[in-house]
Design an enzyme around this catalytic site. Sequence first.
Site, short mmCIF file in Angstrom:
data_model
loop_
_atom_site.label_atom_id
_atom_site.label_comp_id
_atom_site.label_asym_id
_atom_site.label_seq_id
_atom_site.Cartn_x
_atom_site.Cartn_y
_atom_site.Cartn_z
CG LEU A 1 -75.41 35.50 59.72
CD1 LEU A 1 -75.69 35.60 61.21
CD2 LEU A 1 -75.93 36.74 59.01
CB ALA A 2 -68.93 33.73 58.92
N GLY A 3 -69.64 34.00 55.89
CA GLY A 3 -69.18 34.00 54.51
C GLY A 3 -69.73 35.16 53.70
CG HIS B 1 -80.31 25.25 72.47
ND1 HIS B 1 -81.47 25.47 73.18
CD2 HIS B 1 -79.95 26.47 71.99
CE1 HIS B 1 -81.79 26.75 73.13
NE2 HIS B 1 -80.87 27.38 72.41
NE ARG C 1 -77.90 28.66 73.92
CZ ARG C 1 -77.79 29.05 72.67
NH1 ARG C 1 -76.87 28.50 71.89
NH2 ARG C 1 -78.59 29.97 72.18
#
Length: 656
Positions: free
Chosen positions: A56-58, A279, A343
């Site tokens: 997503l970031a790249g 998690h 979490r």
Amino acid sequence: MSSQSTAPTAAQNATLDSKCPQGPIQDRWDRHRFQTKLVNPANKRRFHVLVVGTGLAGASAAATLAELGYRVSVFCIHESPRRAHSIAAQGGINAAKNYPNDGDSIWRLFYDTIKGGDYRARESNVYRLAQISNHIIDQCVAQGVPFAREYGGLLSNRSFGGAQVSRTFYARGQTGQQLLLGAYQALMRQVGEKKIQLYSRREMLDVVVADGVARGIVCRELGSGKIESFAGDAVLLATGGYGNVFYLSTNAKLSNATAAWRAHRRGAFFANPCFTQIHPTCIPVSGSHQSKLTLMSESLRNDGRVWVPQKRDDDRPPAAIPAAERDYFLERKYPSFGNLVPRDVASRNAKQVCDEGRGVGSSKMSVYLDFGDAIARDGAPKIAEKYGNLFQMYQRITAEDPYHSPMRIYPAVHYTMGGLWVDYNLESTIPGLFVLGEANFSDHGANRLGASALMQGLADGYFVIPATLGSHLAGRKLPPVSTAHPAFAAAEQDVQQRVERLLSINGKRGADDFHRELGLIVWNYCGMARNAKGLDLALGKVGALREEFWHNLRVLGSAQELNQSLERAGRVADFLELAELMIVDARHREESCGGHFREEYQTEDGEARRNDAQFAYAAAWQHTAPGADKGGQPSWSLHKEPLNFEFVSLSQRSYQ
């Protein structure tokens, strides 16, 4: 500082400049963007940006920068950007749009994120993230991301841990996949326009620093083994986190820390490496044959109730245990938040009841996540509409039907809050090297709230880096550079020598064997709970294992071919050094905060006890010695970035 000691060194007197703007926090990002140098449209074509990573970031960064006019080369370790691990995110993405009209706001999202991170994140970064969150949703809707909608057409929201409002946008249990497809389409549009050159099946093995500035990378083409160099005017790392240091985690097996670690070895400081997230809702370990674990979305805690028998009960199935004999321990201990505590809190409590001998399942290392009440209230079709694909996944993996019997869950490694240190512009301590998404340390403090990873990755890629990259490109004179520069030859030689050494050891143990042993050490001594004695023991164990690795590793095949054995060996070599730094950092931080739980520092109720007087800072570690691949012992010196809280008062975190 020696890797065997946490004694201070002279370098610890240095402090790091975050470049955070001052003034009212609501105005900081807008004012900073105005004051940041711009590159005019015609000049953008002169600059070449290298983006490593296509999650997503790249993908969002590469697409946006190309749309702005920059020349972009993007490097993908997979055969397609669609394989990035962002695809595995399930539950949703946070934004402060307040569609449910339940009291949410940018300020509340900011406050929840600071508190959720146990007051170990920068206020300026977190407020910027909350501001940008609303723009992300607009961007993704415009791309056609199929978010769930209410009957009237508004986007639907659900709750996530650490918040008392519903602010999580979702696409069933496939939110990461749908968001990645949106970013992928934006990326491939620019590839089609020939504004982006996409290099697939490339693993970055070094960053090239020429005249003190990051000007390129060295990669291995994974199909042929060819070593390649690429030059540019800035390097963006968006290569994810380092959760696979534990061997068993929810991360894809190809996820690794090599790109970030090689940048660290070149001078990029590594911040808060001990801040790792466990998690609470994962399918438990089933045997030694496993190579990874499977996440069950945190969204399941909206309707699922977590419980164990009040007393150990090996004889009765869960349906036969009456409510009066069940311990809904999160609801009992945290009446305000119940099953939606953050979490780190949920994970520690699950571990505690299992340590008490009340765990369920054959291993007794799991707890129930029960949808019986929700199904009785809303009906199975309604639950299937919200969580059907997650229920399906659970049933296929465990052969148990969660519509008729509770899921069994147990905490597992999922995300890393630590990463390469970056300033407000996302620039590391190497000028020209920017770090985005999970690969940096910046926004989550000591614990990430659920549904905030996708938010940070897209905020960094779509909105932050396009605005701040100009501070580097227009802010300093960058002489032309090509792969003929001596720095590229030196970096290539280092990569080649490392590959040759891995192949020449000719020992008896494979890389996966070392990795599994390393993972157990880190999990047992630097996992959900840590203490000084265990950390000291782990430091010796990791050092001994690393020594054996460089004398007893066996890598089959050659460097001039597809060789996954060689790939894994290089990554495990980096994990061995990173694990040592994680332990050093955990030993140094004599407090508990978020995911870093030191057993010596807890409240009477068993919650994390911070030491704000001594540890309200980001710990950024500088690599100061040759690595084990060069015959040396890794060592680090500590630099500190003080964390100042002007808008959220430091207080003991409480979710009761």
